[in-house]
Write a protein that holds these residues in place. Structure first.
Motif, PDB file in Angstrom:
ATOM      1  N   GLN A 196       0.724  11.653 -10.005  1.00  0.00           N
ATOM      2  CA  GLN A 196      -0.023  12.906  -9.907  1.00  0.00           C
ATOM      3  C   GLN A 196       0.874  14.099 -10.215  1.00  0.00           C
ATOM      4  O   GLN A 196       0.462  15.049 -10.895  1.00  0.00           O
ATOM      5  CB  GLN A 196      -0.625  13.042  -8.500  1.00  0.00           C
ATOM      6  CG  GLN A 196      -1.760  12.075  -8.203  1.00  0.00           C
ATOM      7  CD  GLN A 196      -3.004  12.372  -9.010  1.00  0.00           C
ATOM      8  OE1 GLN A 196      -3.208  13.488  -9.479  1.00  0.00           O
ATOM      9  NE2 GLN A 196      -3.841  11.367  -9.179  1.00  0.00           N
ATOM     10  N   LYS A 197       2.119  14.055  -9.713  1.00  0.00           N
ATOM     11  CA  LYS A 197       3.060  15.147  -9.983  1.00  0.00           C
ATOM     12  C   LYS A 197       3.386  15.227 -11.474  1.00  0.00           C
ATOM     13  O   LYS A 197       3.418  16.315 -12.069  1.00  0.00           O
ATOM     14  CB  LYS A 197       4.336  14.936  -9.174  1.00  0.00           C
ATOM     15  CG  LYS A 197       5.341  16.078  -9.296  1.00  0.00           C
ATOM     16  CD  LYS A 197       6.542  15.830  -8.409  1.00  0.00           C
ATOM     17  CE  LYS A 197       7.535  16.991  -8.514  1.00  0.00           C
ATOM     18  NZ  LYS A 197       8.026  17.186  -9.886  1.00  0.00           N
ATOM     19  N   GLU A 198       3.644  14.070 -12.091  1.00  0.00           N
ATOM     20  CA  GLU A 198       3.926  14.057 -13.527  1.00  0.00           C
ATOM     21  C   GLU A 198       2.733  14.575 -14.325  1.00  0.00           C
ATOM     22  O   GLU A 198       2.899  15.316 -15.305  1.00  0.00           O
ATOM     23  CB  GLU A 198       4.278  12.637 -13.968  1.00  0.00           C
ATOM     24  CG  GLU A 198       5.609  12.137 -13.414  1.00  0.00           C
ATOM     25  CD  GLU A 198       5.917  10.728 -13.872  1.00  0.00           C
ATOM     26  OE1 GLU A 198       5.092  10.170 -14.629  1.00  0.00           O
ATOM     27  OE2 GLU A 198       6.969  10.187 -13.485  1.00  0.00           O
ATOM     28  N   LEU A 199       1.542  14.192 -13.899  1.00  0.00           N
ATOM     29  CA  LEU A 199       0.347  14.665 -14.592  1.00  0.00           C
ATOM     30  C   LEU A 199       0.209  16.178 -14.471  1.00  0.00           C
ATOM     31  O   LEU A 199      -0.140  16.865 -15.449  1.00  0.00           O
ATOM     32  CB  LEU A 199      -0.889  13.968 -14.009  1.00  0.00           C
ATOM     33  CG  LEU A 199      -2.240  14.338 -14.628  1.00  0.00           C
ATOM     34  CD1 LEU A 199      -2.257  13.982 -16.107  1.00  0.00           C
ATOM     35  CD2 LEU A 199      -3.374  13.625 -13.907  1.00  0.00           C
ATOM     36  N   HIS A 200       0.519  16.716 -13.275  1.00  0.00           N
ATOM     37  CA  HIS A 200       0.457  18.168 -13.081  1.00  0.00           C
ATOM     38  C   HIS A 200       1.470  18.879 -13.975  1.00  0.00           C
ATOM     39  O   HIS A 200       1.165  19.908 -14.598  1.00  0.00           O
ATOM     40  CB  HIS A 200       0.715  18.485 -11.611  1.00  0.00           C
ATOM     41  CG  HIS A 200       0.685  19.951 -11.293  1.00  0.00           C
ATOM     42  ND1 HIS A 200      -0.474  20.700 -11.326  1.00  0.00           N
ATOM     43  CD2 HIS A 200       1.689  20.816 -10.953  1.00  0.00           C
ATOM     44  CE1 HIS A 200      -0.192  21.956 -11.016  1.00  0.00           C
ATOM     45  NE2 HIS A 200       1.100  22.051 -10.783  1.00  0.00           N
ATOM     46  N   ASP A 201       2.701  18.323 -14.039  1.00  0.00           N
ATOM     47  CA  ASP A 201       3.729  18.925 -14.901  1.00  0.00           C
ATOM     48  C   ASP A 201       3.314  18.882 -16.367  1.00  0.00           C
ATOM     49  O   ASP A 201       3.531  19.842 -17.122  1.00  0.00           O
ATOM     50  CB  ASP A 201       5.058  18.190 -14.706  1.00  0.00           C
ATOM     51  CG  ASP A 201       5.613  18.378 -13.294  1.00  0.00           C
ATOM     52  OD1 ASP A 201       5.206  19.357 -12.629  1.00  0.00           O
ATOM     53  OD2 ASP A 201       6.431  17.548 -12.860  1.00  0.00           O
ATOM     54  N   LEU A 202       2.726  17.771 -16.777  1.00  0.00           N
ATOM     55  CA  LEU A 202       2.282  17.658 -18.169  1.00  0.00           C
ATOM     56  C   LEU A 202       1.186  18.676 -18.482  1.00  0.00           C
ATOM     57  O   LEU A 202       1.156  19.251 -19.575  1.00  0.00           O
ATOM     58  CB  LEU A 202       1.773  16.238 -18.438  1.00  0.00           C
ATOM     59  CG  LEU A 202       2.845  15.146 -18.502  1.00  0.00           C
ATOM     60  CD1 LEU A 202       2.193  13.776 -18.641  1.00  0.00           C
ATOM     61  CD2 LEU A 202       3.796  15.389 -19.675  1.00  0.00           C
ATOM     62  N   LEU A 209       0.829  -1.204   0.000  1.00  0.00           N
ATOM     63  CA  LEU A 209       0.000   0.000   0.000  1.00  0.00           C
ATOM     64  C   LEU A 209       0.865   1.256   0.000  1.00  0.00           C
ATOM     65  O   LEU A 209       0.559   2.237  -0.698  1.00  0.00           O
ATOM     66  CB  LEU A 209      -0.919  -0.014   1.220  1.00  0.00           C
ATOM     67  CG  LEU A 209      -1.888   1.165   1.362  1.00  0.00           C
ATOM     68  CD1 LEU A 209      -2.828   1.223   0.164  1.00  0.00           C
ATOM     69  CD2 LEU A 209      -2.685   1.049   2.653  1.00  0.00           C
ATOM     70  N   TYR A 210       1.975   1.232   0.752  1.00  0.00           N
ATOM     71  CA  TYR A 210       2.881   2.384   0.781  1.00  0.00           C
ATOM     72  C   TYR A 210       3.500   2.618  -0.597  1.00  0.00           C
ATOM     73  O   TYR A 210       3.591   3.760  -1.073  1.00  0.00           O
ATOM     74  CB  TYR A 210       3.979   2.138   1.823  1.00  0.00           C
ATOM     75  CG  TYR A 210       5.059   3.187   1.812  1.00  0.00           C
ATOM     76  CD1 TYR A 210       4.842   4.443   2.373  1.00  0.00           C
ATOM     77  CD2 TYR A 210       6.297   2.920   1.227  1.00  0.00           C
ATOM     78  CE1 TYR A 210       5.836   5.410   2.356  1.00  0.00           C
ATOM     79  CE2 TYR A 210       7.294   3.878   1.202  1.00  0.00           C
ATOM     80  CZ  TYR A 210       7.064   5.124   1.770  1.00  0.00           C
ATOM     81  OH  TYR A 210       8.046   6.081   1.744  1.00  0.00           O
ATOM     82  N   SER A 217       1.465   6.577  -6.843  1.00  0.00           N
ATOM     83  CA  SER A 217       0.324   7.431  -7.187  1.00  0.00           C
ATOM     84  C   SER A 217       0.686   8.907  -7.049  1.00  0.00           C
ATOM     85  O   SER A 217       0.314   9.731  -7.897  1.00  0.00           O
ATOM     86  CB  SER A 217      -0.866   7.087  -6.290  1.00  0.00           C
ATOM     87  OG  SER A 217      -1.955   7.934  -6.556  1.00  0.00           O
ATOM     88  N   ALA A 218       1.434   9.254  -5.981  1.00  0.00           N
ATOM     89  CA  ALA A 218       1.845  10.648  -5.802  1.00  0.00           C
ATOM     90  C   ALA A 218       2.769  11.093  -6.936  1.00  0.00           C
ATOM     91  O   ALA A 218       2.655  12.211  -7.456  1.00  0.00           O
ATOM     92  CB  ALA A 218       2.540  10.809  -4.452  1.00  0.00           C
TER      93      ALA A 218
END
Length: 241
Positions: A140-146, A129-130, A136-137
């Protein structure tokens, strides 16, 4: 069923098949009693004005019908009881109950082993889970940068498109000025040639006719007679640049 091997097995499991059978038989009797009582009440209500003798005869008739039905029903239920005892609640030959493990130490060891195994599984699940949360984090960061890159790219593309549109407009204006300048130059050349021809003609006339009135000669001087509108258009195009 009393004293049989089946009874011993059911007793060891704290079960009583005969009690179940008796409850079913009692439920059937209660249902029959209720049905005939309701039938008699409804029949008496219909024949209430016929007199007491008729009512007594009706009760006797209903009782006779009930006895006939009850006799048949008792035989059927007796057959059902025998079938249940011989087949439904009969223990097969050679059947024996599993022996319980009375070793408390063995049970404790099994419980400890089970608990340790469960703890290991829980630890493994926590680690997975960790890892999943960390991935996942990062995603999310890569998606934000894209998304930011896409926004910047869209803005740059719009700026480039706007610049190209302005360049195309200026190019059209420049081409128009070039065409206008070319036209003016051609007109200047034509007027210059015409002026030279006129000058040669006048000079020739002066040589061969010296007595001719000079005031009648039209010697063109100054700027060629270029159309004023063409000059205005050319100046307006220069101001637009």
């Amino acid at each position: 069923m009393e004293g049989t091997e089946s009874e011993k097995v059911f007793d060891s499991l704290n079960l009583n098949p005969q009690l179940f059978i008796n409850e079913v038989l009692n439920a059937v009797d209660d249902t029959v009693d209720g049905a005939f009582e309701f039938y008699e009440q409804q029949a008496l209500a219909v024949l209430k004005d016929t007199g007491e003798d008729k009512s007594n005869e009706l009760s006797k008739g209903i009782s006779s019908i009930r006895n006939v039905i009850q006799e048949v029903l008792d035989k059927r239920m007796g057959m059902w009881e025998k079938y249940c005892i011989r087949h439904c609640f009969a223990v097969p030959e050679g059947f024996s109950l599993p022996k319980a493990d009375t070793s408390s130490d063995s049970l404790m060891d099994q419980d400890l082993f089970s608990d340790a195994e469960l703890d290991n599984q829980l630890d493994s699940l926590r680690e997975k889970l960790y890892v999943v949360r960390k991935e996942s984090a990062e995603l999310q960061k890569e998606l934000h940068d894209l998304k930011q890159q896409h926004t910047l790219s869209s803005s740059c593309a719009e700026s480039v498109t706007e610049a190209l549109q302005i360049f195309e407009q200026k190019s059209v204006q420049f081409e128009e000025m070039v065409r206008t300048a070319t036209t003016l130059r051609e007109k200047f050349e034509k007027m210059k040639i015409k002026e030279l021809e006129e000058f040669e003609r006048v000079r020739t006339e002066r040589i061969y006719d010296s007595n001719k009135d000079q005031s009648m000669m039209h010697h063109s001087k100054g700027f060629p007679a270029v159309e004023f509108k063409d000059l205005q258009d050319f100046v307006a195009d220069l101001k637009k640049m």
